[in-house]
Design a protein around this motif. Sequence first.
Motif, PDB file in Angstrom:
ATOM      1  N   GLU A  73       0.835  -1.183   0.000  1.00  0.00           N
ATOM      2  CA  GLU A  73       0.000   0.000   0.000  1.00  0.00           C
ATOM      3  C   GLU A  73       0.880   1.248   0.000  1.00  0.00           C
ATOM      4  N   GLY A  74       0.557   2.180  -0.879  1.00  0.00           N
ATOM      5  CA  GLY A  74       1.277   3.451  -0.915  1.00  0.00           C
ATOM      6  C   GLY A  74       2.545   3.456  -1.748  1.00  0.00           C
ATOM      7  N   ASP A  75       2.894   2.343  -2.401  1.00  0.00           N
ATOM      8  CA  ASP A  75       4.144   2.329  -3.166  1.00  0.00           C
ATOM      9  C   ASP A  75       4.026   3.004  -4.531  1.00  0.00           C
ATOM     10  N   GLY A  76       2.819   3.381  -4.938  1.00  0.00           N
ATOM     11  CA  GLY A  76       2.631   4.111  -6.188  1.00  0.00           C
ATOM     12  C   GLY A  76       2.783   3.273  -7.438  1.00  0.00           C
ATOM     13  N   ARG A  77       2.865   1.961  -7.280  1.00  0.00           N
ATOM     14  CA  ARG A  77       3.041   1.083  -8.426  1.00  0.00           C
ATOM     15  C   ARG A  77       1.688   0.539  -8.901  1.00  0.00           C
ATOM     16  N   THR A  78       1.666   0.202 -10.184  1.00  0.00           N
ATOM     17  CA  THR A  78       0.515  -0.467 -10.779  1.00  0.00           C
ATOM     18  C   THR A  78       0.843  -1.955 -10.815  1.00  0.00           C
ATOM     19  N   PRO A  79      -0.082  -2.822 -10.404  1.00  0.00           N
ATOM     20  CA  PRO A  79       0.207  -4.257 -10.358  1.00  0.00           C
ATOM     21  C   PRO A  79       0.606  -4.823 -11.718  1.00  0.00           C
ATOM     22  N   GLU A  80       1.241  -5.981 -11.689  1.00  0.00           N
ATOM     23  CA  GLU A  80       1.549  -6.770 -12.881  1.00  0.00           C
ATOM     24  C   GLU A  80       1.062  -8.183 -12.622  1.00  0.00           C
ATOM     25  N   GLY A  81       0.564  -8.829 -13.657  1.00  0.00           N
ATOM     26  CA  GLY A  81       0.076 -10.196 -13.516  1.00  0.00           C
ATOM     27  C   GLY A  81      -1.298 -10.345 -14.118  1.00  0.00           C
ATOM     28  N   THR A  82      -1.943 -11.459 -13.805  1.00  0.00           N
ATOM     29  CA  THR A  82      -3.276 -11.749 -14.316  1.00  0.00           C
ATOM     30  C   THR A  82      -4.298 -11.569 -13.204  1.00  0.00           C
ATOM     31  N   TYR A  83      -5.289 -10.774 -13.492  1.00  0.00           N
ATOM     32  CA  TYR A  83      -6.368 -10.470 -12.560  1.00  0.00           C
ATOM     33  C   TYR A  83      -7.681 -10.526 -13.336  1.00  0.00           C
ATOM     34  N   ALA A 111       3.005  -9.532   0.878  1.00  0.00           N
ATOM     35  CA  ALA A 111       2.961  -8.351   1.738  1.00  0.00           C
ATOM     36  C   ALA A 111       2.939  -8.746   3.213  1.00  0.00           C
ATOM     37  N   ALA A 112       2.163  -9.763   3.558  1.00  0.00           N
ATOM     38  CA  ALA A 112       2.085 -10.212   4.955  1.00  0.00           C
ATOM     39  C   ALA A 112       3.443 -10.704   5.442  1.00  0.00           C
ATOM     40  N   ALA A 113       4.182 -11.407   4.580  1.00  0.00           N
ATOM     41  CA  ALA A 113       5.511 -11.897   4.960  1.00  0.00           C
ATOM     42  C   ALA A 113       6.468 -10.748   5.239  1.00  0.00           C
ATOM     43  N   GLN A 114       6.191  -9.591   4.654  1.00  0.00           N
ATOM     44  CA  GLN A 114       7.012  -8.400   4.875  1.00  0.00           C
ATOM     45  C   GLN A 114       6.438  -7.509   5.978  1.00  0.00           C
ATOM     46  N   GLY A 115       5.338  -7.963   6.582  1.00  0.00           N
ATOM     47  CA  GLY A 115       4.712  -7.185   7.641  1.00  0.00           C
ATOM     48  C   GLY A 115       4.008  -5.938   7.138  1.00  0.00           C
ATOM     49  N   GLN A 116       3.541  -5.968   5.893  1.00  0.00           N
ATOM     50  CA  GLN A 116       2.897  -4.787   5.309  1.00  0.00           C
ATOM     51  C   GLN A 116       1.556  -5.154   4.690  1.00  0.00           C
ATOM     52  N   SER A 117       0.813  -4.142   4.316  1.00  0.00           N
ATOM     53  CA  SER A 117      -0.445  -4.307   3.602  1.00  0.00           C
ATOM     54  C   SER A 117      -0.166  -4.265   2.102  1.00  0.00           C
ATOM     55  N   PRO A 118      -0.842  -5.114   1.309  1.00  0.00           N
ATOM     56  CA  PRO A 118      -0.636  -5.060  -0.131  1.00  0.00           C
ATOM     57  C   PRO A 118      -1.345  -3.879  -0.788  1.00  0.00           C
ATOM     58  N   GLY A 119      -2.215  -3.213  -0.050  1.00  0.00           N
ATOM     59  CA  GLY A 119      -3.034  -2.170  -0.658  1.00  0.00           C
ATOM     60  C   GLY A 119      -4.207  -2.804  -1.375  1.00  0.00           C
ATOM     61  N   GLY A 120      -4.895  -2.027  -2.139  1.00  0.00           N
ATOM     62  CA  GLY A 120      -6.064  -2.511  -2.869  1.00  0.00           C
ATOM     63  C   GLY A 120      -6.717  -1.365  -3.610  1.00  0.00           C
TER      64      GLY A 120
END
Length: 169
Positions: A73-83, A111-120
């Motif tokens: 969350e907050g990294d300003g990136r657009t996801p990559e992959g299949t959704y 994200a959880a493994a890094q202790g962060q939220s993935p955003g949404g």
Amino acid sequence: MIGSVPRRSFLLSGVAAFLSGCASKFRSYTGPEVTRVRLYKSERLLVLDGAKDVLRTYPVGLGFAPAGHKQFEGDGRTPEGTYVIDRRNPDSLFHLSVGISYPNEADRAFAAAQGQSPGGDIFIHGGPRRGIDPINKRDWTAGCISVTNRQIEEVYAMVRDGTPIDIYA
């Protein structure tokens, strides 16, 4: 009394014009089904595919830090992959918007493994407000995909919930 008839007609035509302007963001589409959406981040290009050929292409803006896959969350990136396209928002602050199913299970686990939220709340949407043109200031979102208001009207009409979207670097 005679003067009130033209005035009433004028007022009624003004109200009708206003109401038709309000409804104009909701377009209809009766062409071929959109079977897949593709986003090429490096080319800033959104492609709507039909069963036989490309139906539409649009230049896009991305998140303010577009390189790489969205991780937090907050990294300003657009996801990559299949959704998939999983929701629509007719009352979006960004004119209209269609939602993308980010984060998926892998995104959440990383994200959880890094202790962060993935955003949404990743969407394809129109412009946010007057003064920002997503074509002139391309990468201004928090991770979403932006097009012009007129273009999101087309996308909103053409793309159905459940349509796959492939997002490439």
